[in-house]
Design an enzyme around this catalytic site. Structure first.
Site, mmCIF file in Angstrom:
data_model
loop_
_atom_site.group_PDB
_atom_site.id
_atom_site.type_symbol
_atom_site.label_atom_id
_atom_site.label_comp_id
_atom_site.label_asym_id
_atom_site.label_seq_id
_atom_site.Cartn_x
_atom_site.Cartn_y
_atom_site.Cartn_z
ATOM 1 C CD GLU A 60 -2.555 1.700 0.341
ATOM 2 O OE1 GLU A 60 -2.451 2.923 -0.397
ATOM 3 O OE2 GLU A 60 -3.349 0.958 -0.168
ATOM 4 C CD GLN A 68 -12.788 5.984 -0.065
ATOM 5 O OE1 GLN A 68 -13.607 6.209 -0.954
ATOM 6 N NE2 GLN A 68 -11.604 5.313 -0.204
ATOM 7 C CB CYS A 186 -21.148 4.323 -1.538
ATOM 8 S SG CYS A 186 -22.304 4.695 -0.292
ATOM 9 C CG ASP A 323 -14.582 -0.527 -3.548
ATOM 10 O OD1 ASP A 323 -15.643 -1.049 -3.169
ATOM 11 O OD2 ASP A 323 -14.253 0.756 -3.416
ATOM 12 C CE LYS A 331 -17.489 -2.408 -7.980
ATOM 13 N NZ LYS A 331 -16.703 -3.831 -8.021
ATOM 14 C CB THR A 332 -21.259 -0.807 0.573
ATOM 15 O OG1 THR A 332 -21.310 -2.345 1.217
ATOM 16 C CG2 THR A 332 -22.073 -0.230 -0.410
ATOM 17 C CB CYS A 367 -26.925 1.453 0.738
ATOM 18 S SG CYS A 367 -26.422 3.308 0.056
#
Length: 424
Positions: A60, A68, A186, A323, A331-332, A367
């Site tokens: 990373e 986020q 999201c 993701d 995608k969450t 969500c």
């Protein structure tokens, strides 16, 4: 979205770019190499350490870790940006090697990943979790327009506070909120900021002077009927003009005009705006999209995996989640919370060579749909679009203040102190 630790308890240099093991011996091969130190990568690393796995590395390059999901609230004036940020060093689990480099290629036959620094790192098992790419250049004019003038986006930390500036200062005119076609992280976020803005303008007594246009690529506002109907009522309450089967195909930030294509009729319209919140098209990182792990069925280059086991069908020592995985679900971070235990259990079975039944991911995602400054609809569902409530006694198909408190305070605490430590 390991044992507890902070940035002060051990510095990045203790387990970072030098890629040394705890004994100080340089290592170029790991039992488990995790590509990506975001939500998915750190959660898996923490769970593997708790299971006693050693020889783990996280690849990373970023030195900041972001939560986020709160960026929507930052853009809506309901949370400060600072609470969404931690040093990456503070979330790397103990005894996990942090390699501060970016991946540029993977060779599943040789079992290696190459980095931007031309380091070749070997692995026995690979977990792909590099996230996705925000392709600002895919919509003509967007890259040049975003972040100044009348254009912003909550999909980048540096722009989210500017969204609130634009919302706060607008007193009349046309506000447009767009979502691109294809999977986005999201999927409810493009709508949430429209509702937060409209609620603010209503409270300021200026909503009747603002035309609010919501441009969505799907043929309905939400895939699950019960929440779709609820969101239709929310849009009606604010007088929002919803354009379905439509997307923004170009924007001129200087002239404050955008082009909206209606895919159901094949027509295009030029629309003037005084505020634009735009969501960029999204796809897998370039090196993933053109690499051997990409799903040939995905036009966006996401990694091919079995949707239940999260294992690559051709390379059994490769898993993907978050993701970057080509899964038929939203995608969450909530999806990652359910995917990570499946990846870890099935990865441990591969390491042990056990002929045990694999764990299965049912497609759960969540969500929290923010519909006002203090109200949330909590949508939870699986692959079959069936509601899968975590709190069965509460009716989360209605707007609730307690779900707002969960979104603003509960879920961030669960993230920092639970998920990233492998506890939940």
């Amino acid at each position: 979205m390991s044992s507890s630790h902070s940035a002060s308890s051990h510095s990045a240099s203790s387990h970072s770019a030098s890629s040394h093991s705890a004994s100080g011996v340089a290592r170029d091969r790991f039992q488990v190499l995790i590509v990506g130190g975001g939500t998915a990568g750190i959660t898996v690393a923490a769970r593997l350490r708790r299971a006693g796995v050693t020889g783990i590395a996280v690849l990373e390059p970023a030195d900041v870790h972001w939560y986020q999901p709160l960026w929507t609230l930052v853009g809506g004036g309901r949370a400060p940006l600072g609470v969404t940020r931690r040093p990456e060093a503070a979330v790397i689990p103990r005894q996990v090697c942090w390699i501060r480099e970016a991946a540029t290629a993977v060779d599943p036959e040789a079992r290696t990943v190459t980095t931007a620094a031309h380091r070749v790192i070997g692995y026995d098992h690979l977990v792909m979790a590099p996230g996705l790419r925000l392709d600002w250049g895919a919509t003509p004019g967007l890259d040049a327009a975003v972040g100044h003038g009348a254009v912003s986006s909550n999909y980048a930390f540096q722009h989210a506070p500017y969204t609130w500036e634009l919302i706060r200062d607008l007193r009349s005119g046309t506000a447009v909120f767009t979502q691109p076609s294809g999977p986005v992280k999201c999927g409810g976020a493009p709508q949430k900021i429209a509702y937060l803005a409209a609620d603010h303008w209503r409270r300021q007594g200026v909503l009747d002077r603002i035309r609010v246009v919501l441009v969505l690529p799907a043929d309905s506002m939400f895939g699950v009927p019960v929440w779709r109907r609820a969101l239709e009522r929310v849009a009606d309450r604010y007088g929002i003009e919803v354009r379905l089967n439509s997307e923004m195909t170009a924007v001129d930030g200087t002239d404050r005009r955008l082009t909206v294509a209606d895919h159901s009729t094949g027509t295009e319209e030029s629309l003037a705006f005084d505020l634009l919140h735009a969501v960029p098209p999204q796809s897998a990182p370039d090196w993933v999209e053109r690499g051997p792990l990409a799903d040939p069925a995905s036009p966006y280059g996401y990694v091919e995996v079995d949707k239940y086991t999260l294992q690559h069908p051709r390379h059994r020592n490769v898993f993907a989640l978050g993701d970057v995985a080509n899964l038929p679900t939203s995608k969450t971070g909530a999806a990652v919370r359910k995917q990570a235990p499946v990846v870890v259990a099935n990865l441990l079975a591969e390491i042990d060579g056990a002929r045990r039944e694999r764990r299965r991911y049912d497609g759960y995602t969540s969500c929290p749909l923010v519909t006002a400054r203090d109200k949330v609809l909590l949508a939870e569902f699986d692959y079959d679009q069936r509601p899968t409530p975590s709190i069965p006694l509460l009716d989360t198909t209605k707007e609730r203040r307690d779900m707002w408190l969960l979104k603003r305070y509960g879920l961030p605490a669960l993230y920092w102190h639970g998920m990233l430590k492998g506890l939940v």
